[in-house]
Design an enzyme around this catalytic site. Structure first.
Site, PDB file in Angstrom:
ATOM      1  N   GLU A  88      12.660  10.430  -6.215  1.00  0.00           N
ATOM      2  CA  GLU A  88      12.161  11.618  -6.913  1.00  0.00           C
ATOM      3  C   GLU A  88      12.580  12.920  -6.237  1.00  0.00           C
ATOM      4  O   GLU A  88      12.270  13.993  -6.734  1.00  0.00           O
ATOM      5  CB  GLU A  88      10.630  11.548  -7.007  1.00  0.00           C
ATOM      6  N   CYS A 114       0.512   7.038  -7.131  1.00  0.00           N
ATOM      7  CA  CYS A 114      -0.175   7.156  -5.848  1.00  0.00           C
ATOM      8  C   CYS A 114       0.813   7.278  -4.686  1.00  0.00           C
ATOM      9  O   CYS A 114       0.431   7.720  -3.598  1.00  0.00           O
ATOM     10  CB  CYS A 114      -1.144   6.000  -5.645  1.00  0.00           C
ATOM     11  N   HIS A 115       2.080   6.962  -4.933  1.00  0.00           N
ATOM     12  CA  HIS A 115       3.085   7.132  -3.875  1.00  0.00           C
ATOM     13  C   HIS A 115       3.272   8.614  -3.527  1.00  0.00           C
ATOM     14  O   HIS A 115       3.777   8.936  -2.461  1.00  0.00           O
ATOM     15  CB  HIS A 115       4.417   6.491  -4.272  1.00  0.00           C
ATOM     16  N   TYR A 126      -4.329  13.860   0.349  1.00  0.00           N
ATOM     17  CA  TYR A 126      -5.545  13.283  -0.201  1.00  0.00           C
ATOM     18  C   TYR A 126      -6.615  14.363  -0.355  1.00  0.00           C
ATOM     19  O   TYR A 126      -7.367  14.355  -1.333  1.00  0.00           O
ATOM     20  CB  TYR A 126      -6.047  12.137   0.682  1.00  0.00           C
ATOM     21  N   ASN A 147      -5.750   1.871  -7.396  1.00  0.00           N
ATOM     22  CA  ASN A 147      -4.825   2.101  -8.502  1.00  0.00           C
ATOM     23  C   ASN A 147      -3.988   0.852  -8.750  1.00  0.00           C
ATOM     24  O   ASN A 147      -3.286   0.376  -7.868  1.00  0.00           O
ATOM     25  CB  ASN A 147      -3.909   3.287  -8.174  1.00  0.00           C
TER      26      ASN A 147
END
Length: 159
Positions: free
Chosen positions: A154, A127-128, A96, A119
């Site tokens: 991912e 945002c993950h 963050y 979001n």
């Protein structure tokens, strides 16, 4: 596996997205002016500009979501944070604090966390991919199991 993804659109842009089988759940989270719009359903074949990239992403083309145009209301500072999130490549994570710096306000990691909380276009605005400075997951509206799944999908470490 991944549950159904509800994807409200307006004027050819995605305005919300999330892991729910009930589009009304996403509709209820929209900004007040957008909630006044009628909630309509469409078959994926009617929205190839949206359905094709989403399918490709879950089939392993991790860059596919980048092509989806998005729009969600918010102040300029939050818009910069959301844009910074979209710049984080699949397989990478950002703290963050780093996210705040990328968006031009390095002293605002809480604002970065708030941008993730507000979001409404997950996982297209990813945002993950935002983690706490210590590498732990932090929060995720759709649950930490889903955040972990997305990060593994991912190829990122998941805290």
């Amino acid at each position: 596996g991944v549950q159904t993804c509800a994807l409200p659109i307006w004027d050819g842009r995605l305005i919300a997205g999330g892991f729910t089988a009930d589009p009304a759940v996403m509709h209820a989270r929209l900004a007040t002016p957008l909630r006044l719009l009628a909630l309509e359903t469409a078959a994926p074949s009617e929205l190839p500009w949206l359905a094709t990239p989403v399918t490709r992403y879950f089939d392993g083309d991790l860059q596919a979501l980048d092509a989806i145009p998005v729009d969600q209301p918010g102040p300029p500072s939050r818009q910069r944070l959301w844009a910074a999130l979209r710049a984080v490549p699949p397989g990478a994570t950002v703290s963050y604090t780093e996210l705040a710096a990328w968006a031009g306000n390095p002293r605002a990691p809480r604002a970065a966390g708030a941008a993730c909380a507000y979001n409404l276009i997950a996982p297209v605005v990813p945002c993950h991919r935002a983690l706490r400075s210590d590498g732990s997951l932090g929060g995720y509206y759709y649950g930490l199991d889903r955040k972990t799944w997305l990060l593994r999908h991912e190829g990122a470490r998941s805290g």
